[in-house]
Design an enzyme around this catalytic site. Structure first.
Site, PDB file in Angstrom:
ATOM      1  N   HIS A 235    -120.773 -21.944  22.309  1.00 21.11           N
ATOM      2  CA  HIS A 235    -120.308 -22.727  23.460  1.00 21.11           C
ATOM      3  C   HIS A 235    -119.242 -23.741  23.047  1.00 21.11           C
ATOM      4  CE1 HIS A 235    -120.460 -24.839  27.278  1.00 21.11           C
ATOM      5  NE2 HIS A 235    -120.612 -25.973  26.604  1.00 21.11           N
ATOM      6  N   ASP A 376    -129.139 -51.767  20.274  1.00 16.16           N
ATOM      7  CA  ASP A 376    -128.071 -51.999  21.254  1.00 16.16           C
ATOM      8  C   ASP A 376    -128.672 -52.340  22.613  1.00 16.16           C
ATOM      9  OD1 ASP A 376    -128.588 -49.613  22.877  1.00 16.16           O
ATOM     10  OD2 ASP A 376    -127.773 -48.471  21.187  1.00 16.16           O
TER      11      ASP A 376
END
Length: 444
Positions: A235, A376
């Protein structure tokens, strides 16, 4: 010593004990299947003397019987035998108590009564007997006859045969199940599991079955991952190849746009080169054959350098990177691999943290372990995806136009694991994602 050892030990010990018990029991019980006159030497001797005298009388030789009785009497054979004729006279003229004569018929009906009724040749009737006291005294001190040697041997063989067959079935059945499972897996049916066929066993053979199931499950996962990887590689290669073909076609149709088409072709070629490079790195790490030059560096300084570069990029987009690090952790490592691992995790945090927020990097160094935590304030990752985010081609952001192939975290995990460490992800309190990388001290 394992459980299987004790099963073998208990089985052989039990077999030995059962064989001995069965041999003794068979010998003891067999005595009761013999006629009473054959159960001891004394009973056999009494019966033999009575039958010998009765046999001579039955032939009509009364004189021979008298001679036999005198010979036994002279030799003092016990018990002393008497012969009574129909008139109640004893052949040798010896006297007997009246009670002995009255009990003749009753004693003759008993198996060891010590009395035999004899019919002579001309119909004469005799009683051959030992006195009741003499017969009782003889049988009271009787010694039981030992059974034939074949009795314990036969009993031992039967018991050992039964126990051996049971043990052979008990130990062969799980081995047959393992053999079936191995053949089935060899034919490609990786979903095969053998532990359910072993029932409630709790020994080394069951442990072997459990290890086999774990191996089959790992093989199934690896083959599945390989299939998914081939699909994902196909892909990922299809898109840049399609763009290359489109750029080539555009260059042919629009010669005036050749320069822009060449730039597009160059970008797609670089993208393909980057993809193939990351695939090769991942494949080598997966196979454990990545040849990486090791060098002695301070990993705390390495993380600090990466954080400094990330801080420069983060400020350009309104974000911050904050580093807390103390001490040092000097080790001989594959610096390039670990640099890519730390950089990928830190840059991902900077990319996904919310504008105006801060990425916190904490480095804790001890003589035995280095732990780096990168937290984060981004959108985070669903619980179900935390373990799968380290798989190849697993992107955290599937939106079009987002750079990357989804190989960075997979390479980071293999790089950390190749140094004996671990990497994990968890939700951050208050929102966001927390990545933890741990490395043990590396041997020199």
């Amino acid at each position: 010593m394992g459980r299987l050892f004790w099963k073998f030990f208990a089985a052989f010990w039990l077999a030995l004990m059962l064989t001995i018990v069965m041999a003794i029991s068979a010998a003891w019980l067999l005595r009761y299947f013999h006629p009473p006159e054959q159960r001891s030497y004394e009973a056999e001797r009494l019966s033999l003397m009575l039958r010998s005298a009765a046999s001579v009388l039955a032939s009509g030789d009364e004189a021979g019987t008298q001679a036999m009785l005198r010979d036994w009497q002279a030799r003092r054979l016990q018990p002393t035998l008497y012969v009574i004729d129909a008139a109640g006279r004893e052949l040798l003229g010896r006297s007997l108590p009246a009670q002995e004569l009255r009990d003749l018929a009753a004693r003759a009906a008993q198996p060891l009564g010590g009395v035999l009724s004899v019919s002579g040749r001309h119909g004469a009737r005799y009683w051959v007997l030992a006195r009741a006291d003499d017969a009782a005294a003889l049988l009271a001190n009787a010694r039981g006859k030992p059974p034939s040697i074949w009795v314990p041997i036969s009993a031992s063989m039967l018991v050992s045969l039964a126990i051996s067959a049971l043990l052979a079935w008990y130990f062969a059945q799980p081995i047959r199940s393992l053999r079936w499972a191995i053949h089935t897996v060899a034919e490609g049916r990786l979903e095969t599991r053998v532990l359910p066929r072993m029932g409630r066993r709790r020994d080394e053979i069951a442990d072997l079955g459990q290890d086999f199931d774990r191996m089959a499950q790992q093989l199934q996962q690896l083959v599945g991952a390989q299939s998914r990887l081939l699909h994902d590689v196909s892909h990922e290669l299809r898109s840049p190849l399609a763009r290359l073909q489109a750029a080539i076609g555009l260059a042919r149709q629009r010669p005036d746009k050749v320069d822009s088409s060449l730039e597009r072709i160059e970008r797609e070629a670089q993208r393909l080169d980057s993809l193939v490079g990351e695939l090769l790195t991942l494949a080598r790490l997966e196979a454990g054959s990545a040849e990486v030059a090791r060098e002695r560096i301070d990993l705390v300084e390495l993380v600090a350098a990466i954080a400094d570069d990330a801080q420069f990029e983060a400020r350009a987009s309104g974000r911050e990177v904050r580093l807390q690090a103390e001490g040092e952790f000097v080790a001989e490592v594959g610096a390039e691999l670990l640099y890519r691992a730390f950089e990928n995790v830190i840059r991902n945090a900077v990319k996904y943290t919310a504008p105006g927020s801060t990425v916190d990097i904490t480095v804790q160094a001890s003589p035995s372990t280095l732990q780096v935590t990168v937290a984060d304030r981004g959108p985070g990752v669903a619980e179900a995806e935390l373990a799968r985010m380290f798989e190849p081609f697993r992107r955290l952001d599937e939106r079009p136009g987002v750079a990357g192939f989804g190989l960075g975290l997979a390479i980071a995990r293999r790089a950390i694991e190749s140094h004996g460490g671990q990497i994990s992800a968890s939700p951050r309190v208050g929102g966001g994602l927390c990545m933890t990388l741990s490395l043990p001290a590396q041997p020199a």
